[in-house]
Design a protein around this motif. Structure first.
Motif, PDB file in Angstrom:
ATOM      1  N   THR A   1       6.224   7.368  -2.109  1.00 57.07           N
ATOM      2  CA  THR A   1       5.029   7.042  -2.897  1.00 57.07           C
ATOM      3  C   THR A   1       4.013   8.172  -2.773  1.00 57.07           C
ATOM      4  O   THR A   1       3.060   8.080  -2.014  1.00 57.07           O
TER       5      THR A   1
ATOM      6  N   VAL B   1      -3.839   2.580 -12.873  1.00 55.61           N
ATOM      7  CA  VAL B   1      -2.873   2.926 -11.821  1.00 55.61           C
ATOM      8  C   VAL B   1      -2.157   1.667 -11.335  1.00 55.61           C
ATOM      9  O   VAL B   1      -2.807   0.704 -10.918  1.00 55.61           O
TER      10      VAL B   1
ATOM     11  N   ASP C   1       3.901   3.520 -10.542  1.00 54.68           N
ATOM     12  CA  ASP C   1       4.681   3.757  -9.329  1.00 54.68           C
ATOM     13  C   ASP C   1       6.165   3.488  -9.611  1.00 54.68           C
ATOM     14  O   ASP C   1       6.527   2.412 -10.091  1.00 54.68           O
TER      15      ASP C   1
ATOM     16  N   VAL D   1       1.016   3.661   0.660  1.00 54.18           N
ATOM     17  CA  VAL D   1       0.624   5.067   0.707  1.00 54.18           C
ATOM     18  C   VAL D   1       0.005   5.372   2.058  1.00 54.18           C
ATOM     19  O   VAL D   1      -0.795   4.586   2.560  1.00 54.18           O
TER      20      VAL D   1
ATOM     21  N   TYR E   1       6.836  13.533  -9.914  1.00 51.24           N
ATOM     22  CA  TYR E   1       6.241  12.765 -11.002  1.00 51.24           C
ATOM     23  C   TYR E   1       6.731  13.256 -12.353  1.00 51.24           C
ATOM     24  O   TYR E   1       7.212  14.375 -12.485  1.00 51.24           O
TER      25      TYR E   1
ATOM     26  N   THR F   1       0.588   0.349  -8.585  1.00 49.79           N
ATOM     27  CA  THR F   1       1.346   0.740  -7.394  1.00 49.79           C
ATOM     28  C   THR F   1       1.457  -0.433  -6.423  1.00 49.79           C
ATOM     29  O   THR F   1       0.603  -1.322  -6.419  1.00 49.79           O
TER      30      THR F   1
ATOM     31  N   SER G   1      -7.318  -0.140 -11.056  1.00 48.56           N
ATOM     32  CA  SER G   1      -6.164  -0.096 -10.150  1.00 48.56           C
ATOM     33  C   SER G   1      -5.561  -1.485  -9.952  1.00 48.56           C
ATOM     34  O   SER G   1      -6.273  -2.491  -9.960  1.00 48.56           O
TER      35      SER G   1
ATOM     36  N   ILE H   1       1.270   9.807  -4.581  1.00 51.22           N
ATOM     37  CA  ILE H   1       0.390   9.587  -5.733  1.00 51.22           C
ATOM     38  C   ILE H   1      -0.595  10.745  -5.940  1.00 51.22           C
ATOM     39  O   ILE H   1      -1.147  10.922  -7.020  1.00 51.22           O
TER      40      ILE H   1
END
Length: 784
Positions: free
Chosen positions: A365, A389, A285, A395, A333, A391, A416, A367
């Protein structure tokens, strides 16, 4: 205070006065009762709206209101019907209360308190149950979200997003009290928190029951996190809970339900061989909020800088011969390589240069698009894909993201990491659960690196295949499994199974559940025998958690099913029967005993949450049109010249008045002084992809020696690389054992490299290295 947009600061009282939270933890299940106390001090009736976070997998199972001597218990109804009933009650002058889950994210709820007359008080009681996740250090994590950061709603996505009124933590106008009672069959060794606690009080001599309270004066600048540690935490358990007497036999609530908690143990021979292949995809992120401080310590390390340090450790720890790529995202991105490349010195160095240049400068954000791109890339044969991931989880389209991970769950594992306070638990846990990986939260004074390296160890563990669960029950009993099939098992991580038991069996009867799987070609099995006698006084907790599990499965099915309405009907029916909330239902309570109609138009009051984003914490301009700002410029609030408030471009919040913001040219910002680099990261940055170190002045400096001292101490027969690598290993073992979790994998790579060299002078190097560095590390301790 002069403000231009924050309703609750314009001298209008906030009707929410206090929140009291009582937590009861039984083994790994938590019951949370929150009481919200409202008081209308204005001279007109009002409607108060409070948008707040709850754990993403919480089963909300009770909602009631106390007004004077009258208590009204809410019912679960289909969401649209509940909203209409609420509106009808208000328009006819009645009091009403509505609690509903956000359509976009299951961890955000809104509570509407309607028609609270002048000088009237109301207490709202909200109850939910949730499973506690096991952390890397075997602690069970409970989190009471105290912070709700604005969630970024991508352009063109469905839903209007969640409107949140944010204020700085110091201006939250209500108080919080929090107490917990913990009980377990095993002794409680300790309870830790990121907030100040009163001392733990044991209630019995065997230390299986204890209470703890949040110290007075809690600041709303962080979520309240409890970490609970038991002795022998990895014991498998099964709890059988009797059905509800009033419910229909054969229904979920009418039959007994069993909750099985398994902790598979892998053979040590298999665990010692980590995989040397895989495609490792890191998704980072880079939205504006990643420039916030990771925690509330004085160092003020930002989330993005912590992520960059973590990527350094990850890249140094990858095995030779694997493949990797790094993506970063905000409103758009980027990727370092067009497709995943083979890991080696050249590709590692190229990636590290790009990582060093990363900033939190990509806006919102979003994603979903980078995930779609990653999944569109063909998988590499014999290289299992592992997605990491990172972040801060702000979101808005959570369900869309989780759904995409689920659709691609057959082609990868997803690990995550939720960074900072207020990260969406629904997003972080949901991605890991549907992606067959593991979720971690980095809050308070946590360091990101050890948690991420724990997940890399999981990713390098051999994949478990052919998982099957079989039940052996007495004659006349049958079982219906309610949980999704177990597809992934990690060493020491809990697997939970809920199942409905139907039919009669004698009270003394015993059941058995067996989990079989194949690990690196070796068949393995774990078995648990359990009594079918129902546990006493569990308050239908297991039934409600089972209902929530089934509801989540059906909701996911409804997203991707042509017969969406049929599936939705099933969810509504189960939600109403079990009294557990869902995305298609809401809790509604109407005070029909109120004889007096409430007269006059209702005043609308939004209850603010603490917001931690850089500009959400500025006391002015909460709603302005962000499109009036120019990209790439920094802005400050000129309403109060005594202080500069920065704002991040591309943030989802809308501002009502941008006139108080002025752009500052770059030259007016003096460059921030870089803090000195952590000596551990300094040493790690010098390691080569193969695992060795080179003998040069940079290594000498990292070891705290001169180049001359290091050169002079080298045993005559030793090669420069062998000497340099052994020195690095001695330094890590001698000075950084407290951070072993962070460097263990890259040290193992160095040991493998040394073994492959068949160097003749290893013993002399270890002895000379200990003398030079002032250590006493044994050769065996280094793994040589």
């Amino acid at each position: 205070m002069d403000c231009c947009g924050l309703l609750t600061l314009q001298k209008e009282p906030v009707p929410l006065k206090s929140i009291e939270v009582e937590l009861e933890v039984r083994d790994h299940v938590a019951t949370v009762v929150s009481t919200l106390n409202y008081e209308n001090k204005e001279d007109k009736p009002l409607e108060a709206v409070f948008v707040f976070p709850l754990p993403g997998d919480a089963a909300v199972c009770h909602f009631s209101a106390q007004i004077g001597q009258t208590q009204i218990v809410a019912e679960v109804k289909e969401k649209q019907k509940a909203r209409e009933e609420y509106d009808d009650a208000l328009s006819s002058g009645q009091q009403a209360f509505l609690l509903e889950e956000s359509d976009e994210s299951p961890d955000i709820f809104s509570l509407r308190v309607g028609s609270l007359p002048p000088a009237e008080s109301a207490s709202i009681r909200l109850e939910y149950v949730t499973e506690l996740a096991v952390q890397a250090d075997d602690g069970l994590r409970f989190c009471l979200p105290g912070v709700l950061n604005p969630r970024y709603q991508p352009q063109g996505s469905e839903g209007a997003g969640v409107q949140v009124t944010s204020v700085p933590a110091s201006l939250v106008p209500y108080s919080l009290s929090f107490s917990a009672r913990v009980s377990s069959p095993r002794p409680i060794s300790k309870v830790e928190s990121n907030c100040s606690l009163d001392p733990l009080q044991y209630l019995n001599t065997d230390q299986t029951q204890a209470t703890v309270k949040l110290a007075a004066g809690h600041k709303f600048d962080r979520d309240v996190e409890l970490l609970i540690y038991y002795k022998d935490a990895h014991q498998p358990t099964a709890v059988v809970e009797a059905g509800q007497a009033s419910a229909e036999p054969g229904s979920l609530m009418g039959d007994p339900v069993v909750m099985v908690s398994l902790y598979p143990e892998f053979p040590q021979s298999v665990m010692s061989s980590t995989a040397s292949c895989g495609e490792f995809v890191f998704l980072v992120d880079r939205s504006g909020s990643m420039d916030c401080a990771t925690n509330n310590t004085e160092q003020q390390e930002t989330r993005i800088s912590s992520a960059k340090d973590t990527l350094l450790l990850l890249l140094k720890s990858l095995p030779m011969g694997c493949y990797f790529n790094i993506y970063s995202f905000g409103s758009s991105y980027e990727h370092i390589f067009p497709k995943s490349v083979e890991y080696g010195e050249k590709t590692m160095e190229e990636a590290l240069k790009k990582v060093e240049q990363m900033k939190a400068d990509l806006g919102g954000t979003e994603i979903l698009e980078p995930l779609k791109h990653i999944y569109s890339q063909p998988c590499i044969p014999t290289q299992p894909r592992q997605l990491f991931v990172f972040t801060d989880g702000e979101v808005g389209n959570t369900k869309e993201v989780i759904d995409l991970v689920k659709k691609n769950s057959g082609s990868h594992r997803c690990f995550s990491f939720g960074i900072g306070e207020g990260a969406s638990s629904a997003l972080i846990n949901g991605m890991a659960k549907e992606g067959g990986g593991h979720a971690q939260f980095i809050t308070g004074t946590d360091r990101m690196q050890p948690k991420v390296m724990q997940s890399l160890r999981f990713a390098l563990q051999p994949a478990v295949e052919d998982v099957s669960v079989t039940w052996d029950l007495p004659k006349g009993s049958t079982v219906t499994v309610l949980s999704p099939p177990i597809t992934t098992i990690f060493q020491g991580k809990r697997s939970l199974i809920y199942a409905q038991l139907t039919g009669q069996s004698s009270e003394a009867a015993e059941g058995c559940v067996t989990v079989k799987y194949s690990l690196a070609g070796h068949p393995s099995e774990n078995q648990l025998h359990f009594s079918l006698r129902p546990a006493e006084d569990t308050g239908l907790i297991v039934h409600r958690l089972a209902a929530r599990t089934l509801i989540c499965l059906l909701e996911m099915e409804a997203e991707n099913n042509e017969e969406k309405e049929e599936v939705k009907k099933k969810v509504v029916q189960l939600s109403v029967q079990s009294g557990v909330s869902s995305s298609f239902t809401a809790f509604i309570a109407v005070n029909k005993d109120n004889n007096k109609e409430i007269q006059g138009p209702l005043l609308h009051r939004d209850i603010p949450m603490a917001g931690l984003m850089g500009f959400a914490a500025t006391p002015c301009c909460l709603r302005a049109n962000i499109s009036s700002f120019s990209p790439g410029l920094d802005y400050y609030c000129a309403m109060d010249d005594s202080e500069d408030y920065e704002v991040d471009y591309g943030n989802p919040l809308e501002f009502e008045d941008t006139s108080c913001y002025r752009a500052l040219p770059d030259e007016e910002f003096p460059p921030a002084k870089k803090p000195p680099r952590d000596p551990l990261l300094q040493l790690v940055s010098l390691q080569k992809a193969s695992g060795c170190w080179l003998l040069d002045p940079a290594l000498a400096a990292a070891l705290g020696k001169t180049n001359e001292e290091v050169e002079k101490s080298k045993p005559e027969k030793a090669s420069s690389e062998v000497w340099a690598t052994i020195l690095a290993l001695i330094w890590l073992h001698g000075f950084k054992m407290d951070a072993k979790d962070e460097w263990e994998l890259l040290a193992a790579k160095a040991v493998s490299w040394l073994s492959a060299q068949k160097a003749p002078s290893v013993t002399e190097c270890v002895e000379a290295g200990n003398i030079l560095l002032g250590c006493s590390v044994q050769k065996t301790a280094l793994g040589l």
